[in-house]
Design an enzyme around this catalytic site. Structure first.
Site, mmCIF file in Angstrom:
data_model
loop_
_atom_site.group_PDB
_atom_site.id
_atom_site.type_symbol
_atom_site.label_atom_id
_atom_site.label_comp_id
_atom_site.label_asym_id
_atom_site.label_seq_id
_atom_site.Cartn_x
_atom_site.Cartn_y
_atom_site.Cartn_z
ATOM 1 N N TYR A 177 10.141 0.630 9.162
ATOM 2 C CA TYR A 177 10.032 1.203 7.820
ATOM 3 C C TYR A 177 11.366 0.750 6.847
ATOM 4 C CZ TYR A 177 8.482 4.081 3.822
ATOM 5 O OH TYR A 177 7.685 4.553 2.638
ATOM 6 N N TYR B 100 5.909 -3.252 -1.071
ATOM 7 C CA TYR B 100 6.104 -2.064 -0.713
ATOM 8 C C TYR B 100 4.815 -1.022 -0.548
ATOM 9 C CZ TYR B 100 8.483 2.651 -0.519
ATOM 10 O OH TYR B 100 8.475 3.904 -0.071
#
Length: 384
Positions: A284, A334
């Site tokens: 992440y 994203y």
């Protein structure tokens, strides 16, 4: 007990700008693609988990389903791993037979911002700390400021990480250039990275993820049911999470390393594997320093060793442990962890765009945050 939940279908839109399309539109498009990939129809779905859309009820109505199991998880990206683990638990417990996870994001075309005094309400979805009004007076108005403060402390403790952050940003962009669905298609040179403006020192423009639109979906079922479907099943071999929520208004002194380690070890215990068995990892990367914090939390390297590890080992497809092979949040788009999980599945299936020299058999998704999580994926029928 061996894990029996598998991902049988994945779908996504292109990432970038989709003017005139809502988060719901993008999520439904991704679900439709995932159903085709799985060889299922909407009426086969009896579980629904949504994130970042208007409501689970709206998505169910648009799909024409009335699932036995329905839930909308909070909008924070840290909830992605727990949502996938919940879907796995639901099918393994027999609550439902096929769960679709649907995510949609229209932040770019909607003009949302994640920092500054004019931040929209969606900015709170990635905020840290429960009292932003106490931080704003000091310029602490965005998640980027939070990570910049962590990076400043990290560099004071362990030395400069600039070469590692450059390697991460440039390599992830190289991956995205080969990915036709990525938001960023132009190469990023080391010189361009170093010349980019500072946003919150010491973090530069290319250390930040993007604000963009897109939709992602995954279909989770049991290995037994997947055997009758045309798609390639990928086992959700293990999962784990651990929070570090007390005193989370300020960055933790251990960079969430302890929580991330606990989550990662729980996932490996379930899968019967160790970190040394990993063939690739999807980390992440909302900000490039988080890659360093996560590598140390996973146990890939020791505390303070991640910057040297990245420079020495590399993170490309020819590295011992390739990272974020579709471009990650920094360059693919994203999608708050969802696209990273889809890429993990593609790597295990063998149909990813950028493939390591050694076909991945075990791939991790790892998120280091106030709620850290790990999901392990491997080819169904392999391992324990």
């Amino acid at each position: 007990m061996p894990a029996t939940a598998v991902v049988i279908g994945i779908g996504s839109t292109g990432f970038g700008v989709h003017p005139g399309r809502t988060a719901d539109d993008l999520a439904v498009q991704a679900v439709e693609a995932a159903l085709v990939d799985a060889g299922l129809a909407a009426h086969d779905l009896d579980g629904l988990i949504t994130q970042r859309v208007s409501s689970y009820e709206t998505i169910a109505a648009r799909l024409g389903i009335s699932p036995a199991f329905s839930l909308q998880v909070p909008a924070e990206g840290r909830m992605t791993g727990p949502a996938i683990a919940l879907a796995a638990r639901a099918v393994e417990a027999g609550e439902c037979t096929a769960v679709v996870l649907a995510y949609g994001n229209d932040s770019r075309s909607g003009g949302h911002t994640y920092g500054g005094l004019g931040a929209t309400s969606s900015a709170a979805a990635e905020g840290y700390g429960s009292h932003p009004e106490l931080h704003r007076a000091y310029g602490f108005t965005s998640p980027g400021a939070f990570y910049a403060l962590m990076l400043q402390r990290y560099e004071a403790e362990f030395g400069s990480a600039s070469a590692a952050l450059e390697t991460i940003a440039v390599t992830f962009r190289d991956h995205a250039v080969r990915n036709p669905g990525a938001a960023m298609s132009a190469p990023l040179t080391p010189e361009e990275y170093r010349a980019s403006r500072a946003i919150v020192r010491p973090m530069r423009l290319h250390d930040y993820c993007m604000i963009n639109d897109g939709g992602v979906a995954m279909v989770v079922t049991t290995a037994e049911r997947a055997a009758d479907l045309p798609g390639v099943a990928v086992q959700i071999a293990g999962w784990g999470q651990q929070s570090r929520l007390a005193s989370s208004d300020l960055p933790p002194a251990d960079y969430w390393r302890t929580a991330a380690r606990a989550a990662h070890e729980r996932a490996h215990r379930m899968a019967g594997t160790t970190v040394d068995d990993l063939d690739a990892a999807m980390i992440y990367d909302n900000f490039s320093p988080n890659v360093l914090f996560t590598l140390e939390g996973m146990g890939v390297c020791g505390p303070g060793e991640a910057a040297d590890w990245v420079v020495d080992q590399g993170v490309g497809t020819d590295a011992p442990l390739p990272l974020n092979t579709a471009g990650g949040h920094l360059s693919e788009g994203y999608m708050q962890g969802w696209a990273l999980n889809v890429e993990a599945v593609r790597q295990v299936r063998g149909d990813a765009v950028a493939r390591p020299a050694r076909p991945p058999r075990l791939v991790a998704y790892a998120a280091t945050a106030p709620v850290s999580s790990t999901i392990l994926y491997r080819r169904s029928g392999e391992g324990r």
